[in-house]
Enzyme design. Sequence first.
Site, mmCIF file in Angstrom:
data_model
loop_
_atom_site.group_PDB
_atom_site.id
_atom_site.type_symbol
_atom_site.label_atom_id
_atom_site.label_comp_id
_atom_site.label_asym_id
_atom_site.label_seq_id
_atom_site.Cartn_x
_atom_site.Cartn_y
_atom_site.Cartn_z
ATOM 1 N N GLY A 148 0.820 -1.211 0.000
ATOM 2 C CA GLY A 148 0.000 0.000 0.000
ATOM 3 C C GLY A 148 0.857 1.265 0.000
ATOM 4 C CG ASN A 193 -2.295 -6.579 9.165
ATOM 5 O OD1 ASN A 193 -2.016 -5.388 9.080
ATOM 6 N ND2 ASN A 193 -3.160 -7.168 8.353
ATOM 7 C CB VAL A 228 1.063 -3.147 8.996
ATOM 8 C CG1 VAL A 228 2.197 -2.355 8.373
ATOM 9 C CG2 VAL A 228 1.509 -4.572 9.302
ATOM 10 C CG LEU A 276 -2.182 1.916 4.874
ATOM 11 C CD1 LEU A 276 -3.070 3.102 4.513
ATOM 12 C CD2 LEU A 276 -2.043 1.002 3.663
ATOM 13 C CB CYS A 291 -6.410 0.164 4.871
ATOM 14 S SG CYS A 291 -5.254 -0.141 6.232
ATOM 15 C CE LYS A 335 -7.083 -6.072 -0.482
ATOM 16 N NZ LYS A 335 -5.655 -6.300 -0.188
ATOM 17 C CB THR A 390 -8.063 -7.729 6.968
ATOM 18 O OG1 THR A 390 -7.963 -6.310 7.096
ATOM 19 C CG2 THR A 390 -6.782 -8.293 6.386
ATOM 20 N N GLY A 409 -2.454 -14.093 -0.318
ATOM 21 C CA GLY A 409 -1.963 -13.131 0.666
ATOM 22 C C GLY A 409 -1.191 -13.778 1.790
ATOM 23 C CB THR A 410 -2.365 -14.607 5.196
ATOM 24 O OG1 THR A 410 -3.010 -13.337 5.335
ATOM 25 C CG2 THR A 410 -1.799 -15.018 6.527
#
Lengths: 255, 305
Positions: B46, B69, B71, B73, B130, B165, B193, B265-266
């Site tokens: 991202g 997660n 995170v 971005l 996100c 997305k 997610t 992904g994961t």
Amino acid sequence: MKKQIKDFVIIQNQRVSPDSFMLRLRCFDPLEEIKPGQFVEILVNNSQSTFLRRPFSIHDVDYKENIISVYIKIVGDGTRQLAYSEEGDYLNLVYPLGNGFEILENKKVLLVGGGCGIAPLLYLSKKLNEANNEVDFAFGGKSHDDIFSIEEFEQEGCVSISTEDGSFGEKGYVTQSQLMYQLEEYDAVYTCGPEPMMKALAKLAAEAKVECYVSLENTMACGIGACLCCVTETTKGNKCVCTEGPVFNTKDLKW
Amino acid sequence: MVDLNIKIKDLLFKNPVLTASGTFGFGEEFADFVDINNLGGIIVKGTTLEHREGNPYPRMAETPSGMLNAVGLQNKGVDNFINDIYPRIKHYDTNILVNVSGSKIEDYVAVVEKLNHLDKIPAIELNISCPNVKEGGMAFGTSCASAALITKEVRKAYNKIIMVKLSPNVSNIADIAKSVEDEGADSVSLINTLLGMAIDAHKRKPVLSTFTGGLSGPCIKPVALRMVWQVANRVKIPVVGLGGIMNPIDAIEFLLAGATAVQVGTANFIDPQISEKIVQGIEDYLELHNFKSVYDIIGLINREK
């Protein structure tokens, strides 16, 4: 060396204490050079609650026999399942990960390990000795159970031990041991262990004006710098422990 | 020989397997494990207008059959991508998509205007889902009006392929998909997610520094499959399915549900070679069952009901 994903066979699974064990894992291909402080990520079979691989430090490398030794403390179901694994079982490893420790030359260095943080210091000490350093060790644990491989360590340097319950060596934290009053005699300190121990040591090393290298063990997912989950705050922003560490000079950390 | 090619508008993908943003770095991180050129595409981390440090550690919690997660971005900003990263990865013989995120519509527009000029970036993935940032992010993707507005504005500024997305944290994802299709999206990818949480009972604290995070992994696959199926039955643009794909059969399930392509992904965290294995596995499946093209199975469950 390129990162690899390979099956290793367990040639020995030895209990070290009631809650720790040593795995000796043989690679079918010749092992390429691994740097001390680099780590492996092991896929855990047969554990419903374990989704991700588990990162472990490398205790020792035997290039003649293509064997990596990994010391594991049982802390959850993943490590418990690994403890149940048997000689002849296969484990899938992603390795070698991270940058490892910087190897100085012709210096006097102190290696401080706490609990399972003692593990990576054996292979490190061998490489430091190859580079003509004088190596001393200071180990700490809750009790005698946390201290292991002493005979191997004593071949590499002088070992002093502290345990919180006094069951082995000096009573108390390793960061309160006699050696800590002589830190200025060393050119550098290398450490791995619980974060409070490493932070206390980093402070002592800074006061003694000695370089201090710490190996961190932040929780991580991928181990190869993709997920950005294992970051630590550095003077240059968040850095992945897996790819930009796991070893950092404490000067660069926001501790 | 089976034909693995798929198309999104006029953009050809050599196979329907892409890697999901935030799980594959910039491709380089996986270069020791997979031949990037064998993938249908990679969607890089991202990217925002400005550099972002992301959220404080801890950012990850393992959960049964998955992980959370937070995170947030973390990235070095679009200029760093263009100047430092793009020159290193543009030689890959695959479609490189940039996942674009931000807090304000103007920021998204500014990013895509910069990306418009990159020859080897044929598409963007517009991240309006996100869950780990305080402003923007998922907020754009949780109402039809805001999803439509941001798609419209980005459409005006970007003349290549836009994949939007979508967030699963909505009551009707098909409505959101329809509203971005109506504003010129060329494709939708789903699901991002699911918002979740983990608590450490022994420490009596949340595991994540942000309390909540995004859930991914095989635990979300049934939700993702259901949503892909719903959206594929609602829109005409290609749907790209993701959420808990761990092996080729998982990927095939998404294709059967109506996805034209999938993102892995994961699973990349557990088997760094899995993306390439899924390409091979889809090919093997099609050959085994005498299908000539991947299109023969896309949405097959809908045709035979």
